[in-house]
Motif scaffolding. Structure first.
Motif, PDB file in Angstrom:
ATOM      1  N   SER A  64       0.813  -1.224   0.009  1.00 49.46           N
ATOM      2  CA  SER A  64      -0.017  -0.024  -0.105  1.00 49.46           C
ATOM      3  C   SER A  64       0.688   1.040  -0.041  1.00 49.46           C
ATOM      4  N   SER A  65       2.031   1.129   0.776  1.00 49.43           N
ATOM      5  CA  SER A  65       2.860   2.237   0.758  1.00 49.43           C
ATOM      6  C   SER A  65       3.313   2.816  -0.715  1.00 49.43           C
ATOM      7  N   TYR A  68       0.483   4.528  -2.425  1.00 46.23           N
ATOM      8  CA  TYR A  68       0.462   5.965  -1.853  1.00 46.23           C
ATOM      9  C   TYR A  68       1.598   6.796  -2.556  1.00 46.23           C
ATOM     10  N   LEU A  73       0.590  10.758  -2.750  1.00 47.46           N
ATOM     11  CA  LEU A  73      -0.135  10.977  -1.368  1.00 47.46           C
ATOM     12  C   LEU A  73       0.986  10.874  -0.415  1.00 47.46           C
ATOM     13  N   LEU A  74       2.198   9.990  -0.576  1.00 47.46           N
ATOM     14  CA  LEU A  74       3.306  10.097   0.145  1.00 47.46           C
ATOM     15  C   LEU A  74       4.440  10.520  -0.376  1.00 47.46           C
ATOM     16  N   ARG A 100      -2.930  14.528  -9.634  1.00 43.78           N
ATOM     17  CA  ARG A 100      -3.527  13.182  -9.353  1.00 43.78           C
ATOM     18  C   ARG A 100      -4.976  13.205  -9.913  1.00 43.78           C
ATOM     19  N   PHE A 106      -8.531   6.521  -8.202  1.00 40.98           N
ATOM     20  CA  PHE A 106      -8.415   5.584  -6.935  1.00 40.98           C
ATOM     21  C   PHE A 106      -9.799   4.503  -6.800  1.00 40.98           C
TER      22      PHE A 106
ATOM     23  N   ALA B 363      -7.530  11.751  -1.861  1.00 43.15           N
ATOM     24  CA  ALA B 363      -7.023  10.591  -2.736  1.00 43.15           C
ATOM     25  C   ALA B 363      -7.614  11.002  -4.086  1.00 43.15           C
ATOM     26  N   LEU B 364      -8.869  11.223  -4.101  1.00 44.71           N
ATOM     27  CA  LEU B 364      -9.510  11.302  -5.451  1.00 44.71           C
ATOM     28  C   LEU B 364      -9.083  12.549  -6.138  1.00 44.71           C
ATOM     29  N   GLY B 365      -8.302  13.381  -5.530  1.00 45.27           N
ATOM     30  CA  GLY B 365      -7.903  14.639  -6.203  1.00 45.27           C
ATOM     31  C   GLY B 365      -8.426  15.864  -5.507  1.00 45.27           C
ATOM     32  N   VAL B 449      -2.569   9.837   4.294  1.00 38.91           N
ATOM     33  CA  VAL B 449      -2.384   8.337   4.376  1.00 38.91           C
ATOM     34  C   VAL B 449      -2.776   7.591   5.648  1.00 38.91           C
ATOM     35  N   ARG B 453      -5.399   4.753   6.221  1.00 41.25           N
ATOM     36  CA  ARG B 453      -4.999   3.257   6.559  1.00 41.25           C
ATOM     37  C   ARG B 453      -5.790   3.309   7.715  1.00 41.25           C
TER      38      ARG B 453
END
Lengths: 251, 455
Positions: A64-65, A68, A73-74, A100, A106, B363-365, B449, B453
């Motif tokens: 998963s890292s 990301y 995201l990371l 993104r 996603f 995450a979707l922007g 993140v 998680r």
């Protein structure tokens, strides 16, 4: 600003190929503390345009890292993540967000739909990030996507959908801006067998020469559908191979 | 960007909690708004009530008590100003109107005040109907008294809870006039000739009345009317005409005279005979000029009398009211602060539930600003809706309290939303909008993140 007019990218556009290599990772490492061992460490890795890539490995292996990191995201501790010639580790936060939004779709294990709005409005949520009004073209595309993933438009309530239908709505949401890359994190993990099969079919039906799918999964059926499998263990890439089935077909 | 799809979803998702938030905010704002509106209405109403009372002259004592007795008709035992000290006011060239006020009786909770016909005309600005009393058996009622012209009533001794229902004076009084609404406690009052009150209480009546002589030809109109009445009543009292000469109950008339026994009160109003004047609780004086007002006030501040402008007492009462109001406003502000803190704490807890949703949006922007504006708009909508509801609620409560107060005191109180209430609600909204940045900022800064998680 209309929702689809935001698709031009100043720094990188994955839809316009620079070469067959879509993603290049160079000397990447991720640490969560200065003296901590790396959570993930990859020397060099390249993924071509249009590939379907499965990432597998035990829990805590860094799968998963990696997802990301390559989605921006990371930020990695070291190394470069170059998408179509642009190192996204050098982009500012706003640029990374824009990149993104245009380049990555996603899909999550738990779908993360908003129950209080309709399936159609869920698909349209990313359009609200960039404009006050949603134009007709975007709305038409959302209709088409729901039709494409097999969720009836008549369904007014998201919470009434089956889990399989919810995941397909999430896939439609990921496709709203027609991103060239789909990143999926355990897309079938919370589905029963039948729903899992349908969702997998839907996901992989999106693959093609202009769309790359990278998915983290423990589901062997999903991994079996990938043309390339990256296996991780303890933060290290231990195997990078063409799928056995694909190898067999090639043989 | 348009965060409202997320805002509306958040409002729907926890709608019960959101309604509670709005109610809490509304109650907090309503307390402040209601207090301010009520306080202003009380000031305006009391100022209006005191408008016609330029100077009050009374026996030395509490000025507040004198004001409460004379203007607000909240009766209590106060010293009486002896006749010789106030009688000379009627010959004072600086005085436009001087009127004694005599209390002691009531009818069904309505104060009966003895005064002069001139005072009735002055207070009411002309009657709504009928005429002022011309004999001691006649009365003029305030606009809120449930008596019509022609009605008869029997005064009781005392006021309010002290009213002795079975202790009637035996006098039957006739309503001959109705005052126009004044918006003061006097709307609930019944005014009779001051001589009536003195007579009922077996006091001198301010005039030399020859014992048993019903034909004191002093030339006064009142006397002549009364005399005519004496002659006509046997035949005309039941003809439906409410003129005083025909609206007279002989039995009550006779009864009233049980108190004085050997003489008949035939004259009312000034001029009075100084040696026949009993003490009164207060004299209302309207001076001819501002300068006259100050000299009269000065002249009557002696060992035997006190004189003051009721406005001065009201200002002092407002100061006390203001102090009490400040304390209550501070408490209201404290409760508002507590409400805001409680809501913020609840929203911060709620945001923990939302953090994964916002991480997914990122995450979707979605840019960080989208997350910030979605949370800020959500909290702001709650605050604004609550403040608007609070304004309405506060106004309704103030209106209700004013209505009850008006019904009980007769003092017209009109609670309204003014700039101070709008500023109070506006201030609450501004503070709320500023504080709304706190949860917005906290979630805005939350690493995506780790939220993704988290389960």
């Amino acid at each position: 600003m209309s929702a689809l007019s935001d698709l031009s990218m100043p720094s990188s556009n994955l839809s316009e190929p620079v070469s067959d290599v879509l993603l290049r990772i160079e000397e990447l490492s991720l640490h969560y503390g200065k003296n901590q061992p790396p959570v993930l460490q990859i020397g060099n890795l390249a993924i071509d345009r249009g590939q379907t890539v499965g990432i597998s490995g035990p829990s805590g292996s860094g799968k998963s890292s990696l997802l990301y990191l390559i989605s921006g995201l990371l930020k990695p501790s070291h190394g470069k993540i170059i998408w179509n010639g642009t190192d996204i580790t050098t982009l500012g936060e706003g640029e990374t967000d824009r990149w993104r939004r245009k380049s990555i779709g996603f899909v999550f294990q738990d779908f993360h739909l908003i129950d209080e709005v309709t399936p159609l409005d869920n698909v349209l949520i990313p359009a609200s990030f960039i404009g006050w009004r949603i134009n007709d073209a975007t709305r038409k595309r959302a209709h088409e996507l729901l039709d494409q993933v097999g969720v009836p438009l008549a369904r007014k309530s998201t919470s009434d959908l089956s889990r399989g239908e919810q995941q397909r709505v999430a896939i439609a949401r990921a496709l709203l801006f027609d991103p060239p890359v789909i990143l999926a994190d355990e897309p079938t993990a919370s589905l029963d067998d039948a729903a899992s099969k349908t969702a997998t079919e839907t996901l992989f039906s999106l693959a093609g020469s202009n769309r790359t799918i990278i998915t983290v999964s423990h589901d062997q059926d999903v991994i079996d559908r990938c043309g390339r499998v990256l296996r991780f263990d303890k933060g290290a890439l231990i195997d990078d191979s063409a799928n056995i089935k694909e190898k067999a077909e090639l043989a | 960007m348009n965060p409202f799809p997320i805002v509306m979803a958040s409002l729907k998702r926890h709608w019960i909690m959101n309604i509670l938030f709005v109610l809490l905010i509304a109650v907090a704002v309503a307390i402040g708004v209601g207090l301010t509106a009520q306080e202003r209405a009380l000031r305006q109403g009391s100022a209006q009530a005191a408008d016609k009372f330029d100077i009050l002259i009374a026996a030395p004592g509490s000025q507040t008590e004198i004001v409460m007795n004379s203007i607000f008709l909240q009766h209590s035992a106060i010293n009486l100003l002896d006749g010789p000290y106030w009688g000379k006011l009627f010959d004072d060239p600086r005085v436009e109107i001087a009127a004694p006020l005599a209390f002691g009786d009531s009818w069904k909770g309505h104060s009966i005040v003895g005064s002069t016909p001139q005072f009735v005309t002055y207070l009411s600005g002309g009657l709504a109907s009928g005429h002022v009393f011309e004999t001691i058996e006649q009365a003029v009622v305030g606009a809120a008294v449930p008596l019509a012209i022609g009605d008869e009533f029997e005064p009781s001794h005392g006021h309010g809870p002290e009213e002795v229902l079975d202790h009637h004076h035996g006098a039957e009084l006739h309503v001959v006039g109705k005052m126009q609404p004044t918006g003061t406690p006097w709307d609930s009052a019944i005014i009779v000739a001051v001589e009536q009150v003195w007579d009922l209480h077996a006091l001198p009546t301010g005039h030399h009345e020859p014992a048993g002589d019903e034909h004191d030809h002093d030339g006064s109109e009142a006397h002549e009317d009364h005399e005519d009445h004496e002659h006509e009543e046997a035949n005309t009292h039941d003809d439906g005409d409410h003129d005083h000469a025909t609206d007279h109950d002989e039995d009550a008339h006779d009864h009233a005279h049980e108190h004085d026994g050997d003489h008949h009160v035939t004259r009312i109003g000034p001029p009075f005979d100084l040696d026949e004047l009993p003490g009164v609780p207060a004299i209302v004086v309207r001076p001819k000029s501002v300068a006259a007002a100050y000299t009269i006030r000065s002249d009557y501040r002696t060992d035997h009398s006190t004189a003051f402008f009721p406005a001065e007492v009201l200002v002092e009462m407002y100061r006390l009211l203001g102090n009490a109001g400040s304390v209550m406003r501070a408490m209201a502000l404290g409760s508002q602060a507590l409400v805001v803190a409680a809501i913020l704490a609840a929203i911060l807890a709620l945001m923990q539930l939302y953090r994964k949703q916002f991480a997914v949006l990122r995450a979707l922007g979605a840019p960080r600003s989208y997350v910030f504006s979605a949370i800020w708009s959500y909290v702001s909508l709650l605050v604004i809706t609550g403040a608007i509801c609070g304004l309405g609620l506060g106004w309704m409560v103030a209106q209700s309290v004013s209505r009850i107060f008006t019904a009980e005191t007769g003092m017209a109180m009109q609670a309204s939303l003014g700039s101070s209430e709008l500023m109070l609600a506006g201030g609450f909204v501004i503070i709320g909008l500023i504080l709304a940045t706190l949860p917005a900022f906290l979630l805005y800064r939350r690493p995506v993140v780790s939220a993704l998680r988290g389960s």
